[in-house]
Scaffold this motif. Structure first.
Motif, PDB file in Angstrom:
ATOM      1  N   ALA A   1      -9.840  -7.115  -5.176  1.00 47.51           N
ATOM      2  CA  ALA A   1      -9.002  -7.701  -4.123  1.00 47.51           C
ATOM      3  C   ALA A   1      -8.323  -6.666  -3.254  1.00 47.51           C
ATOM      4  O   ALA A   1      -7.703  -7.020  -2.266  1.00 47.51           O
ATOM      5  CB  ALA A   1      -7.931  -8.601  -4.761  1.00 47.51           C
ATOM      6  N   PHE A   2      -8.386  -5.392  -3.620  1.00 48.39           N
ATOM      7  CA  PHE A   2      -7.730  -4.358  -2.834  1.00 48.39           C
ATOM      8  C   PHE A   2      -8.379  -4.297  -1.461  1.00 48.39           C
ATOM      9  O   PHE A   2      -9.607  -4.228  -1.348  1.00 48.39           O
ATOM     10  CB  PHE A   2      -7.864  -3.020  -3.552  1.00 48.39           C
ATOM     11  N   GLY A   3      -7.600  -4.335  -0.405  1.00 48.60           N
ATOM     12  CA  GLY A   3      -8.172  -4.301   0.931  1.00 48.60           C
ATOM     13  C   GLY A   3      -7.100  -4.358   1.996  1.00 48.60           C
ATOM     14  O   GLY A   3      -5.900  -4.414   1.722  1.00 48.60           O
ATOM     15  N   LEU A   4      -7.546  -4.337   3.239  1.00 45.68           N
ATOM     16  CA  LEU A   4      -6.650  -4.272   4.384  1.00 45.68           C
ATOM     17  C   LEU A   4      -5.990  -5.610   4.682  1.00 45.68           C
ATOM     18  O   LEU A   4      -6.589  -6.672   4.495  1.00 45.68           O
ATOM     19  CB  LEU A   4      -7.431  -3.834   5.620  1.00 45.68           C
ATOM     20  N   VAL A   5      -4.770  -5.538   5.163  1.00 47.10           N
ATOM     21  CA  VAL A   5      -4.111  -6.700   5.761  1.00 47.10           C
ATOM     22  C   VAL A   5      -4.620  -6.825   7.196  1.00 47.10           C
ATOM     23  O   VAL A   5      -4.631  -5.849   7.946  1.00 47.10           O
ATOM     24  CB  VAL A   5      -2.585  -6.518   5.759  1.00 47.10           C
ATOM     25  N   GLU A   6      -5.059  -8.007   7.568  1.00 43.72           N
ATOM     26  CA  GLU A   6      -5.524  -8.237   8.934  1.00 43.72           C
ATOM     27  C   GLU A   6      -4.332  -8.579   9.817  1.00 43.72           C
ATOM     28  O   GLU A   6      -3.875  -9.720   9.870  1.00 43.72           O
ATOM     29  CB  GLU A   6      -6.566  -9.342   8.957  1.00 43.72           C
ATOM     30  N   HIS A   7      -3.807  -7.569  10.475  1.00 47.14           N
ATOM     31  CA  HIS A   7      -2.637  -7.740  11.334  1.00 47.14           C
ATOM     32  C   HIS A   7      -2.814  -6.822  12.537  1.00 47.14           C
ATOM     33  O   HIS A   7      -2.575  -5.611  12.440  1.00 47.14           O
ATOM     34  CB  HIS A   7      -1.351  -7.389  10.572  1.00 47.14           C
ATOM     35  N   PRO A   8      -3.265  -7.359  13.670  1.00 49.86           N
ATOM     36  CA  PRO A   8      -3.555  -6.513  14.838  1.00 49.86           C
ATOM     37  C   PRO A   8      -2.362  -5.653  15.243  1.00 49.86           C
ATOM     38  O   PRO A   8      -1.215  -6.111  15.276  1.00 49.86           O
ATOM     39  CB  PRO A   8      -3.883  -7.542  15.929  1.00 49.86           C
ATOM     40  N   GLY A   9      -2.654  -4.406  15.518  1.00 43.87           N
ATOM     41  CA  GLY A   9      -1.640  -3.481  15.981  1.00 43.87           C
ATOM     42  C   GLY A   9      -0.752  -2.911  14.903  1.00 43.87           C
ATOM     43  O   GLY A   9       0.218  -2.204  15.208  1.00 43.87           O
ATOM     44  N   ALA A  10      -1.073  -3.167  13.641  1.00 42.86           N
ATOM     45  CA  ALA A  10      -0.219  -2.699  12.549  1.00 42.86           C
ATOM     46  C   ALA A  10      -0.343  -1.191  12.353  1.00 42.86           C
ATOM     47  O   ALA A  10      -1.334  -0.568  12.742  1.00 42.86           O
ATOM     48  CB  ALA A  10      -0.581  -3.421  11.259  1.00 42.86           C
ATOM     49  N   HIS A  11       0.686  -0.623  11.737  1.00 40.29           N
ATOM     50  CA  HIS A  11       0.631   0.763  11.271  1.00 40.29           C
ATOM     51  C   HIS A  11       0.249   0.713   9.795  1.00 40.29           C
ATOM     52  O   HIS A  11       1.018   0.233   8.960  1.00 40.29           O
ATOM     53  CB  HIS A  11       1.988   1.438  11.465  1.00 40.29           C
ATOM     54  N   GLN A  12      -0.941   1.188   9.475  1.00 46.97           N
ATOM     55  CA  GLN A  12      -1.446   1.163   8.109  1.00 46.97           C
ATOM     56  C   GLN A  12      -1.158   2.521   7.479  1.00 46.97           C
ATOM     57  O   GLN A  12      -1.736   3.532   7.874  1.00 46.97           O
ATOM     58  CB  GLN A  12      -2.955   0.880   8.090  1.00 46.97           C
ATOM     59  N   VAL A  13      -0.251   2.546   6.503  1.00 52.47           N
ATOM     60  CA  VAL A  13       0.164   3.791   5.854  1.00 52.47           C
ATOM     61  C   VAL A  13      -0.445   3.843   4.463  1.00 52.47           C
ATOM     62  O   VAL A  13      -0.199   2.959   3.637  1.00 52.47           O
ATOM     63  CB  VAL A  13       1.701   3.895   5.774  1.00 52.47           C
ATOM     64  N   MET A  14      -1.254   4.870   4.198  1.00 53.40           N
ATOM     65  CA  MET A  14      -1.999   4.974   2.956  1.00 53.40           C
ATOM     66  C   MET A  14      -1.553   6.196   2.174  1.00 53.40           C
ATOM     67  O   MET A  14      -1.377   7.276   2.751  1.00 53.40           O
ATOM     68  CB  MET A  14      -3.499   5.032   3.254  1.00 53.40           C
ATOM     69  N   VAL A  15      -1.386   6.015   0.872  1.00 56.49           N
ATOM     70  CA  VAL A  15      -0.978   7.110   0.000  1.00 56.49           C
ATOM     71  C   VAL A  15      -1.993   7.210  -1.138  1.00 56.49           C
ATOM     72  O   VAL A  15      -2.191   6.243  -1.886  1.00 56.49           O
ATOM     73  CB  VAL A  15       0.438   6.891  -0.573  1.00 56.49           C
ATOM     74  N   ALA A  16      -2.643   8.359  -1.260  1.00 53.73           N
ATOM     75  CA  ALA A  16      -3.682   8.558  -2.261  1.00 53.73           C
ATOM     76  C   ALA A  16      -3.352   9.756  -3.132  1.00 53.73           C
ATOM     77  O   ALA A  16      -2.794  10.754  -2.661  1.00 53.73           O
ATOM     78  CB  ALA A  16      -5.042   8.786  -1.592  1.00 53.73           C
ATOM     79  N   ALA A  17      -3.721   9.667  -4.396  1.00 52.89           N
ATOM     80  CA  ALA A  17      -3.662  10.815  -5.294  1.00 52.89           C
ATOM     81  C   ALA A  17      -5.052  11.028  -5.860  1.00 52.89           C
ATOM     82  O   ALA A  17      -5.648  10.104  -6.425  1.00 52.89           O
ATOM     83  CB  ALA A  17      -2.657  10.587  -6.417  1.00 52.89           C
ATOM     84  N   GLY A  18      -5.593  12.237  -5.686  1.00 52.37           N
ATOM     85  CA  GLY A  18      -6.907  12.551  -6.243  1.00 52.37           C
ATOM     86  C   GLY A  18      -7.981  11.611  -5.739  1.00 52.37           C
ATOM     87  O   GLY A  18      -8.147  11.383  -4.538  1.00 52.37           O
ATOM     88  N   SER A  19      -8.739  11.019  -6.683  1.00 55.94           N
ATOM     89  CA  SER A  19      -9.833  10.131  -6.308  1.00 55.94           C
ATOM     90  C   SER A  19      -9.344   8.799  -5.772  1.00 55.94           C
ATOM     91  O   SER A  19     -10.160   7.948  -5.400  1.00 55.94           O
ATOM     92  CB  SER A  19     -10.773   9.916  -7.494  1.00 55.94           C
ATOM     93  N   GLY A  20      -8.029   8.614  -5.688  1.00 55.72           N
ATOM     94  CA  GLY A  20      -7.503   7.439  -5.008  1.00 55.72           C
ATOM     95  C   GLY A  20      -7.880   7.373  -3.543  1.00 55.72           C
ATOM     96  O   GLY A  20      -7.735   6.331  -2.902  1.00 55.72           O
ATOM     97  N   ILE A  21      -8.399   8.471  -2.998  1.00 59.12           N
ATOM     98  CA  ILE A  21      -8.848   8.465  -1.614  1.00 59.12           C
ATOM     99  C   ILE A  21     -10.109   7.620  -1.438  1.00 59.12           C
ATOM    100  O   ILE A  21     -10.417   7.172  -0.319  1.00 59.12           O
ATOM    101  CB  ILE A  21      -9.107   9.918  -1.131  1.00 59.12           C
ATOM    102  N   THR A  22     -10.856   7.354  -2.498  1.00 60.96           N
ATOM    103  CA  THR A  22     -12.180   6.745  -2.337  1.00 60.96           C
ATOM    104  C   THR A  22     -12.161   5.328  -1.782  1.00 60.96           C
ATOM    105  O   THR A  22     -13.029   4.992  -0.982  1.00 60.96           O
ATOM    106  CB  THR A  22     -12.986   6.815  -3.641  1.00 60.96           C
ATOM    107  N   PRO A  23     -11.214   4.447  -2.139  1.00 63.92           N
ATOM    108  CA  PRO A  23     -11.169   3.176  -1.409  1.00 63.92           C
ATOM    109  C   PRO A  23     -10.434   3.287  -0.080  1.00 63.92           C
ATOM    110  O   PRO A  23     -10.692   2.507   0.841  1.00 63.92           O
ATOM    111  CB  PRO A  23     -10.425   2.244  -2.378  1.00 63.92           C
ATOM    112  N   LEU A  24      -9.519   4.253   0.043  1.00 65.71           N
ATOM    113  CA  LEU A  24      -8.698   4.333   1.239  1.00 65.71           C
ATOM    114  C   LEU A  24      -9.451   4.903   2.436  1.00 65.71           C
ATOM    115  O   LEU A  24      -9.180   4.528   3.582  1.00 65.71           O
ATOM    116  CB  LEU A  24      -7.445   5.163   0.955  1.00 65.71           C
ATOM    117  N   LEU A  25     -10.394   5.811   2.211  1.00 65.64           N
ATOM    118  CA  LEU A  25     -11.175   6.349   3.331  1.00 65.64           C
ATOM    119  C   LEU A  25     -11.946   5.242   4.050  1.00 65.64           C
ATOM    120  O   LEU A  25     -11.838   5.119   5.279  1.00 65.64           O
ATOM    121  CB  LEU A  25     -12.107   7.458   2.849  1.00 65.64           C
TER     122      LEU A  25
END
Length: 367
Positions: free
Chosen positions: A117-141
């Protein structure tokens, strides 16, 4: 991986069965990580259709023992879509070391269809702030790339914490994304074992440093700002608490965990009726019946004797692969990190965390 997010839409469960996929490429990324590109299976084109942020489970027999691991689907941000998994070695042995030292192109792996269920909020014009540690970048990229492509008004900021610059995963692809969206994508790299010129970017991500990092990317605790956290339990928990203390609405924070909380050394309480409860499970349009025994700690243990194809991976309540709805009877769901309050109230559980409370319990993995 891992899983995942609290209080969002219900995750999409995998369809029945496994697909044996050919490894097309094994590409070294860092000293302790590789990228596996898999050929998509013949048959229905949507078997591995997915949303950015979802993951798959890989099943493999290693030294006579079956192991399962969940990995986020992480296609390159540009070029032809690929079924690519990033595998990082965290210790000796296990699938990650096998992938890095033995696995070659042309070999095959059993892979279950995407879920999560992890995924983006559909909200036009939003500021999407992502925080990753290590391999946590793999879904965020892929989530960042999808947001930037789909919404020309949005901004994406990434705070990526790693040990050293050399160990940053997918640094070249993040640089390409920055070049393509120079005005809308801002990545910051926080290194814990290497000194950077900027003091703010040296050290651990903690409650003291977080407000300054948020200011650096122009984030506000309210307004059209959404937060996505992915990494180990300690990082995700501390950052989520720091965001709340900073003033961010917890409902605007989505999380995925790659590790569980430290284990309680005390054994779990035996479930009432556990030694005689009968469990009925529906999965893939078929139904099976089994019974709990004194050796079974959770429902999943009993179900696997009757239906070895029941989906599961982490057994830690992280990935959500074994999500099911209780359609008859009741269960106690132990500590887990996937289901939000709305899903629990609707009767969903995780088989790897569930213990029966009634003599007759029925679960449906297809709902």
């Amino acid at each position: 991986m891992t899983t995942t997010e609290q209080g969002t839409a219900a995750p999409t469960g995998p369809s029945a069965g496994w697909h044996r996929l050919r490894v097309a490429r094994v590409r070294p990324l860092t000293d302790d990580a590789v990228a596996l590109t898999l050929d998509l299976p013949d048959g229905p084109a949507d078997a591995f259709a997915h949303r950015p942020g979802q993951h798959v489970t890989v099943r493999h027999v290693l030294h006579g023992t079956e192991i399962r691991r969940s990995y986020s689907i992480c296609p390159p941000p540009f070029g032809r879509p690929e079924l690519r998994l990033v595998v990082k070695r965290l210790g000796s042995g296990g699938f990650a070391e096998y992938a890095m030292t033995v696995l070659r192109a042309g070999e095959t792996l059993d892979v279950a269809p995407p879920t999560g269920a992890f995924g983006l909020v559909e909200h036009p014009g939003a500021h999407q702030v992502m925080v990753a540690a290590g391999s946590g970048i793999t879904p965020l990229l892929p989530m960042a790339a999808a947001a930037l492509r789909a919404d020309p008004r949005c901004r994406v900021s990434l705070i990526h914490t790693e040990r050293t610059a050399r160990s940053v995963l997918l640094a070249d692809e993040l640089a390409d994304l920055k070049d393509a969206y120079v005005d809308r994508f801002q990545p910051l790299y926080l290194l814990t074992r290497e000194t950077r010129e900027a003091e703010l970017l040296t050290g651990r991500l903690d409650a003291t440093r977080l407000p300054a990092l948020m200011r650096a990317v122009g984030a506000e605790p309210d307004g059209d700002t959404y937060f996505y956290l992915c990494g180990p339990w300690e990082m995700v928990t501390s950052v989520r608490e720091a965001l709340t203390a900073w003033g961010a609405d917890p409902a605007r924070t989505r999380v995925e965990l790659f590790s569980a909380a430290p284990r309680d050394p005390a054994p779990p309480r035996a479930a009432p009726h556990g030694h005689r409860a009968r469990i009925t499970a529906s999965f893939g349009g078929q139904t099976a019946v089994t019974a709990m025994t004194d050796q079974d700690r959770v429902v999943l243990d009993a179900l696997l004797r009757a239906r070895p194809d029941i989906p599961y991976s982490c057994r830690e309540g992280l990935c959500g692969s074994c999500r099911a709805k209780v359609v008859h009877g009741s269960v106690t769901t132990g500590p887990q990190y996937v289901l939000g309050s709305a899903e629990l109230a609707a009767g969903y559980t995780l088989a790897c965390r569930a213990r029966p409370e009634t003599d007759e319990t029925e679960l449906d993995f297809d709902l």
